[in-house]
Design an enzyme around this catalytic site. Structure first.
Site, short mmCIF file in Angstrom:
data_model
loop_
_atom_site.label_atom_id
_atom_site.label_comp_id
_atom_site.label_asym_id
_atom_site.label_seq_id
_atom_site.Cartn_x
_atom_site.Cartn_y
_atom_site.Cartn_z
N CYS A 131 24.64 84.12 6.61
CA CYS A 131 25.81 84.67 7.27
C CYS A 131 26.38 85.84 6.47
O CYS A 131 26.73 86.88 7.03
CB CYS A 131 26.86 83.59 7.47
SG CYS A 131 28.31 84.14 8.40
N CYS A 227 30.36 75.72 9.03
CA CYS A 227 31.32 75.95 10.12
C CYS A 227 30.80 75.51 11.48
O CYS A 227 31.52 74.87 12.25
CB CYS A 227 31.73 77.41 10.15
SG CYS A 227 30.39 78.59 10.40
#
Length: 382
Positions: A131, A227
């Site tokens: 990410c 997440c």
């Protein structure tokens, strides 16, 4: 909230004067526009505040990466509506504009799909590093350029220092919160346009600064999950997302090559795993290797997990290549191990000073000189 008010509050809390040099922005002109990545948490909100207090033109931006729905057990996926609202309220308090940029497609392709595919191929991925590389410091930067930003600031606990003409990446001051392991893919071009304002603070101080600034997220709890997994087991998430053609059932065998069981797919295992291997052995058994092509999972004792070396692929350097003596981390919280790094192009051989556990294909091996990040790469399948 005006910059001078922020500076007074920070000085009264930390005992130091807030300035551009102190947050790694000394190479930027006063008034330069920067984008502050605002997740809705306290770290990114304080980072935005420090940037504004240092005299920069701050634009707050939240990234929509995944689902905004809440699970029945109360956990939330990334970028929930509550998080966006918290980020917006923090931006209002700081008197900076706030926008939401939709990066769901790139996040799905670069992070979630890769996460699932890696498990299907018998590796254990590191989605936070992916990410950072492909979303926060790639796709997000493309957006920042459209608003004329000179840099992107985030709430990461790491530090960037300009040393002559080189930008050096260091671990955060707070060892318990340090996130430098996830940032080894940042090279000189990325480091020159990236700011980590809270990297020189500890978490307790960040919260005190947030309270002094009366930020609405000052006491917001931290998320401990990846997440997009949001509270469930990784294997359950992968099981749900996996395509039928990615499932690879096969055998479990011991160190002598004897079949001791069968499994429904290699995505259910990771090297070092102990759970789910059945009982009956004289001592605890662990997954020691996974061969996705043959769908074979090897198990053995803890001693069988020890390695004297490893191979790293897709090597990245934060500055000029520096093979030789280093300290290497194999996981985020891994105690660094002394090693020698030998490099051949984008591949490296890492020889440990002593037998070491935690060599897990798909994870990152990141080498340091003290608390300075030199580079790293991805642990290859043996």
């Amino acid at each position: 909230m005006r910059p001078e008010a922020i500076r007074r509050a920070v000085s009264g809390t930390t005992g130091t004067q807030l300035c551009a040099d102190g947050i790694g922005a000394g190479h930027l002109k006063t008034g330069a526009r920067v984008v502050a990545a605002m997740s809705g948490g306290v770290d990114s909100a304080v980072a935005a505040a420090l940037l504004r207090g240092a005299g920069l033109d701050v634009v707050g931006v939240s990234m929509r990466l995944g689902t905004s729905s809440a699970r029945a057990d109360g956990h939330r996926g990334c970028c929930s509506l509550d998080d966006f609202d918290d980020a917006r309220r923090a931006a209002e308090r700081l008197e900076i504009p706030h926008y939401v940029v939709d990066l769901r497609d790139v996040f799905q392709e670069k992070v979630i799909d890769r996460f699932v595919a890696e498990y299907a191929d018998g590796r254990t991925p590191n989605p936070c590093t992916l990410c950072n590389r492909d979303v926060k410091f790639d796709a997000f930067w493309e957006y920042a350029e459209t608003v004329g930003a000179a840099a992107v600031g985030t709430g990461h606990y790491a530090r960037i220092a300009q040393e002559d003409d080189v930008f050096a990446l260091y671990a955060g001051r707070d060892a318990a919160k340090d996130q430098s392991y996830f940032l080894f893919t940042l090279g000189q071009e990325e480091l020159a346009r990236t700011l980590f304002p809270v990297g020189g603070l500890d978490k307790a101080t960040v919260r005190r600064v947030a309270e002094a600034l009366e930020l609405p997220v000052a006491n917001k709890p931290e998320s401990q999950d990846i997440c997009f997994v949001a509270g469930e087991r990784y294997s359950d998430f992968v099981e749900r997302e996996l395509r039928d053609d990615q499932r690879r059932p096969g055998v479990i065998r011991d160190q002598a090559g004897k079949e001791v069981g069968r499994h429904d797919g290699v995505h259910q295992f990771t090297v070092g795993q102990r759970r789910g291997l059945g009982g009956g052995a004289a001592e605890p058994r662990f997954v020691t290797a996974i061969d996705a092509q043959s769908a074979t999972v090897d198990i053995g004792t803890r001693a069988d997990l020890e390695r004297r070396d490893l191979t790293v692929q897709d090597v990245r350097w934060t500055g000029a290549p520096r093979p030789g003596r280093a300290l290497v981390r194999l996981r985020h919280r891994h105690e660094p191990v002394g090693c020698t790094v030998r490099v051949d192009g984008r591949t490296a051989q890492v020889d440990f000073d002593e037998p070491t556990l935690g060599v897990t294909p798909g994870q990152a091996a990141v080498w340091y000189d003290g608390d300075r990040v030199l580079g790293g790469g991805w642990i290859a399948t043996r």
